[in-house]
Design an enzyme around this catalytic site. Structure first.
Site, mmCIF file in Angstrom:
data_model
loop_
_atom_site.group_PDB
_atom_site.id
_atom_site.type_symbol
_atom_site.label_atom_id
_atom_site.label_comp_id
_atom_site.label_asym_id
_atom_site.label_seq_id
_atom_site.Cartn_x
_atom_site.Cartn_y
_atom_site.Cartn_z
ATOM 1 N N LEU A 130 0.870 -1.171 0.000
ATOM 2 C CA LEU A 130 0.000 0.000 0.000
ATOM 3 C C LEU A 130 0.909 1.224 0.000
ATOM 4 C CD1 LEU A 130 -2.639 -0.971 2.745
ATOM 5 C CD2 LEU A 130 -2.909 -1.129 0.266
ATOM 6 N N ASP A 131 0.490 2.274 -0.693
ATOM 7 C CA ASP A 131 1.270 3.506 -0.685
ATOM 8 C C ASP A 131 1.373 4.056 0.739
ATOM 9 O OD1 ASP A 131 1.394 3.286 -3.432
ATOM 10 O OD2 ASP A 131 -0.329 4.617 -3.756
ATOM 11 N N LYS A 132 2.365 4.874 0.981
ATOM 12 C CA LYS A 132 2.582 5.440 2.311
ATOM 13 C C LYS A 132 1.315 6.069 2.887
ATOM 14 C CE LYS A 132 5.038 9.206 4.653
ATOM 15 N NZ LYS A 132 5.963 10.348 4.498
ATOM 16 N N ARG A 185 -5.170 5.566 -7.892
ATOM 17 C CA ARG A 185 -4.894 6.999 -7.989
ATOM 18 C C ARG A 185 -4.725 7.422 -9.448
ATOM 19 N NH1 ARG A 185 0.209 7.347 -4.214
ATOM 20 N NH2 ARG A 185 0.050 9.586 -4.654
#
Length: 310
Positions: free
Chosen positions: A139-141, A240
């Site tokens: 997962l992205d930050k 995104r």
């Protein structure tokens, strides 16, 4: 113990970069790890000589991959609290907070989920190399939510196979800009590295991989929409990028949306709220859900109040 894999390149892979193609064929090994193995001469054709990451496949090649025993772990255990949803001897499922990086990288070696997992578990799968032990998907930050990590190589391979065949259930909540007209939709657009800004991904035909996102409208607000997004594939920044591509970037995401956010949020309002998979060792189905973090819920409540006042 070194593991050796031999793969035959099909004709339809002609023209693709070897590192990108192998990352799809060996889902338990990250693309960066494949590039490291290429650099070290551990990936070869059935002929003398080294291969580079930008080698273009011709179709019909036989590629040999040597996966050496992982070296001493570069990531160090750290006593960081974890929100554990499930754990057994093979896997651990956690609810990652917004703002936490998943694995160490040059320049940010500490404070990551991997550091926390190493402290809690003591050992993880070594398939993904020294900085990403146990990490099957990321997962992205600034994306919060559910993530599963593997404690051993057998569990890692079983989970990675489910990601490859698109059978792992991954559903996100996303607040996006604009009012999405259709109640549900499907975005099918290939994603690759942005041709100019290497820190971003983009919908592109060059050096890209297929990407599919399904979405459903959960709630409308003036100027915003709460969506449920389901991943069919799992490319870097996929939701995104796809939401920005259809004109509805995720709120709080300056990389792909407006630089100025109308809400005081620390990052994109994107939450991995549901994860379902077959246990890689036992074979039973597991599914986990978790609500978005408080900052996400506060923004939704603010929007609901504004909607009620109109």
């Amino acid at each position: 113990m070194t593991r050796e894999v031999e793969v035959v390149v099909p004709p339809e892979a002609r023209g693709r970069r070897i590192d990108a193609w192998l990352a799809g064929e060996l889902p338990e090994v990250s693309r960066s790890r494949i590039q490291q193995l290429l650099e070290a001469g551990e990936i070869t054709l059935a002929r003398p000589g080294r291969l580079k990451a930008n080698y273009r496949l011709k179709g019909g090649e036989i590629i040999r991959v040597r996966l050496p025993e992982p070296t001493l772990l570069a990531a160090r255990p750290e006593a960081i609290p974890l929100d554990i949803l499930y754990e057994d001897e093979d896997i651990i499922v956690v609810n990652k907070p917004q703002g936490m990086v998943v694995h160490p990288a040059p320049g940010s070696e500490g404070g990551t989920l991997v550091n926390a997992l190493l402290y809690h578990c003591g050992d993880l799968s070594g398939i993904n190399g020294v900085l990403r032990p146990g990490i099957v998907h990321r997962l992205d930050k600034d994306t919060s939510g559910i993530l599963v990590a593997a404690k051993n190589d057998a569990a890692h391979r079983g989970l990675a196979a489910q990601i490859k065949d698109h059978s792992m259930k991954r559903i996100y909540l996303a607040l996006v800009h604009g009012e999405v007209a259709e109640p549900r939709g499907r975005v099918e657009a290939p994603i690759g590295r942005h041709p100019v800004d290497r820190q971003r991904m983009a919908v592109t035909l060059k050096n890209s991989r297929p990407a599919v996102t399904h979405y459903r409208v959960v709630e409308h607000f003036p100027g915003y929409t709460l969506l449920e997004a389901r991943l069919e594939t799992g490319r870097t920044h996929q939701i995104r990028v796809h939401m920005a591509f259809i004109g509805h970037p995720v709120v709080g995401d300056p990389k792909y949306g407006p630089r100025r956010c109308p809400f005081a949020v620390p990052g994109q309002l994107l939450h991995a709220g549901c994860l379902g998979f077959v246990h890689p060792v036992r074979g039973d189905y597991l599914e986990f859900t978790t609500p978005p973090p408080s900052i996400f819920l506060q923004v939704l409540e603010q929007l609901r109040r504004a909607k009620g006042e109109k």
